[in-house]
Design a protein around this motif. Structure first.
Motif, PDB file in Angstrom:
ATOM      1  N   ASP A  81      91.567   4.270  58.766  1.00  0.00           N
ATOM      2  CA  ASP A  81      90.546   3.611  57.949  1.00  0.00           C
ATOM      3  C   ASP A  81      91.058   2.325  57.294  1.00  0.00           C
ATOM      4  N   PHE A  82      92.247   1.884  57.652  1.00  0.00           N
ATOM      5  CA  PHE A  82      92.846   0.681  57.086  1.00  0.00           C
ATOM      6  C   PHE A  82      91.901  -0.512  57.211  1.00  0.00           C
ATOM      7  N   GLN A  83      91.842  -1.306  56.172  1.00  0.00           N
ATOM      8  CA  GLN A  83      91.038  -2.534  56.161  1.00  0.00           C
ATOM      9  C   GLN A  83      91.960  -3.732  55.906  1.00  0.00           C
ATOM     10  N   PRO A  84      91.700  -4.855  56.562  1.00  0.00           N
ATOM     11  CA  PRO A  84      92.485  -6.063  56.281  1.00  0.00           C
ATOM     12  C   PRO A  84      92.037  -6.675  54.946  1.00  0.00           C
ATOM     13  N   ARG A  85      92.773  -7.662  54.502  1.00  0.00           N
ATOM     14  CA  ARG A  85      92.393  -8.370  53.279  1.00  0.00           C
ATOM     15  C   ARG A  85      91.052  -9.068  53.495  1.00  0.00           C
ATOM     16  N   SER A  86      90.210  -9.018  52.486  1.00  0.00           N
ATOM     17  CA  SER A  86      88.909  -9.691  52.517  1.00  0.00           C
ATOM     18  C   SER A  86      88.985 -10.986  51.731  1.00  0.00           C
ATOM     19  N   LYS A  87      88.088 -11.900  52.015  1.00  0.00           N
ATOM     20  CA  LYS A  87      88.033 -13.152  51.264  1.00  0.00           C
ATOM     21  C   LYS A  87      87.722 -12.837  49.799  1.00  0.00           C
ATOM     22  N   GLU A  88      88.257 -13.657  48.905  1.00  0.00           N
ATOM     23  CA  GLU A  88      87.990 -13.473  47.475  1.00  0.00           C
ATOM     24  C   GLU A  88      86.498 -13.476  47.186  1.00  0.00           C
ATOM     25  N   SER A  89      85.751 -14.332  47.859  1.00  0.00           N
ATOM     26  CA  SER A  89      84.304 -14.401  47.625  1.00  0.00           C
ATOM     27  C   SER A  89      83.624 -13.080  47.977  1.00  0.00           C
ATOM     28  N   ASP A  90      84.124 -12.383  49.002  1.00  0.00           N
ATOM     29  CA  ASP A  90      83.563 -11.077  49.357  1.00  0.00           C
ATOM     30  C   ASP A  90      83.921 -10.020  48.310  1.00  0.00           C
ATOM     31  N   VAL A  91      85.135 -10.093  47.784  1.00  0.00           N
ATOM     32  CA  VAL A  91      85.547  -9.149  46.737  1.00  0.00           C
ATOM     33  C   VAL A  91      84.679  -9.357  45.492  1.00  0.00           C
ATOM     34  N   TYR A  92      84.506 -10.616  45.104  1.00  0.00           N
ATOM     35  CA  TYR A  92      83.671 -10.898  43.930  1.00  0.00           C
ATOM     36  C   TYR A  92      82.216 -10.497  44.165  1.00  0.00           C
ATOM     37  N   ALA A  93      81.716 -10.663  45.385  1.00  0.00           N
ATOM     38  CA  ALA A  93      80.333 -10.249  45.681  1.00  0.00           C
ATOM     39  C   ALA A  93      80.170  -8.744  45.480  1.00  0.00           C
ATOM     40  N   LEU A  94      81.155  -7.959  45.916  1.00  0.00           N
ATOM     41  CA  LEU A  94      81.102  -6.516  45.706  1.00  0.00           C
ATOM     42  C   LEU A  94      81.181  -6.172  44.221  1.00  0.00           C
ATOM     43  N   ILE A  95      82.072  -6.828  43.506  1.00  0.00           N
ATOM     44  CA  ILE A  95      82.218  -6.586  42.066  1.00  0.00           C
ATOM     45  C   ILE A  95      80.890  -6.860  41.361  1.00  0.00           C
ATOM     46  N   ILE A  96      80.288  -7.988  41.655  1.00  0.00           N
ATOM     47  CA  ILE A  96      79.025  -8.377  41.004  1.00  0.00           C
ATOM     48  C   ILE A  96      77.922  -7.383  41.333  1.00  0.00           C
ATOM     49  N   GLN A  97      77.810  -6.985  42.594  1.00  0.00           N
ATOM     50  CA  GLN A  97      76.770  -6.018  42.959  1.00  0.00           C
ATOM     51  C   GLN A  97      77.007  -4.663  42.293  1.00  0.00           C
ATOM     52  N   ASP A  98      78.253  -4.211  42.266  1.00  0.00           N
ATOM     53  CA  ASP A  98      78.565  -2.935  41.606  1.00  0.00           C
ATOM     54  C   ASP A  98      78.215  -2.986  40.117  1.00  0.00           C
TER      55      ASP A  98
END
Length: 169
Positions: A104-121
């Motif tokens: 289930d390993f995931q590579p690093r995501s772009k910062e913008s994608d991380v922030y999009a998840l944070i904002i939606q959560d």
């Protein structure tokens, strides 16, 4: 200012804690910093636990409002953990489901994608959580709608979206 690399003689240096803390405060850390080495797995443990709650929420059918609140709390905690990760390390792997296999390993995501998840959560959490007055005495200290909105405002400010921060706050 005060040199944070010099130990106060009144502070006990337990296993190098003062030194590693001073490195963080001074922005002079490297991969050998013990506090950072502990933080990464602890934050991903929190994310895994939040994902477990979120992923199993549909199985809890006896109290829909409590389930929704628990999912809101889990999303807040996942957002908080990802905010700590992206703030310290920039692009990081995103996991939105419990990891059940080494594949289930995931590579690093772009910062913008991380922030999009944070904002939606955080938006989801704010929608699901009550205000402080909505909790009984035995639930004091739980995450509230206001806490989720405050964190959302902070994240917007970190990303330079001051208009959205003003709305969230």
């Amino acid at each position: 200012g005060k040199d944070l690399n010099k130990q106060d003689p009144n502070v006990e240096n337990v296993d190098g804690y003062f030194t590693t803390s001073a490195e963080l405060l001074n922005g002079a850390t490297d991969p050998s910093n013990a506090l950072l080495a502990l933080q990464w797995p602890a934050l991903y443990t929190m994310i895994h636990r939040a994902n477990t709650v979120i992923g199993n929420a549909a199985n809890a059918t006896d109290n829909a409002s409590l389930t929704a609140r628990n999912v809101g709390e889990a999303k807040f905690l996942r957002a908080w953990a990802y905010n700590e990760l992206v703030t310290q390390w920039g692009p990081v792997p995103i996991y939105t489901k419990a990891v059940n296999s080494q594949t289930d390993f995931q590579p690093r995501s772009k910062e913008s994608d991380v922030y999009a998840l944070i904002i939606q959560d955080l938006k989801d959490a704010a929608a699901a959580l009550p205000e402080k007055s909505g909790y009984g005495a035995s639930d004091q200290g739980r995450v509230t709608k206001s806490a989720a909105n405050a964190m959302l405002g902070r994240v917007y400010m970190q990303t330079g979206d001051y208009a959205s921060a003003k709305t969230a706050l």
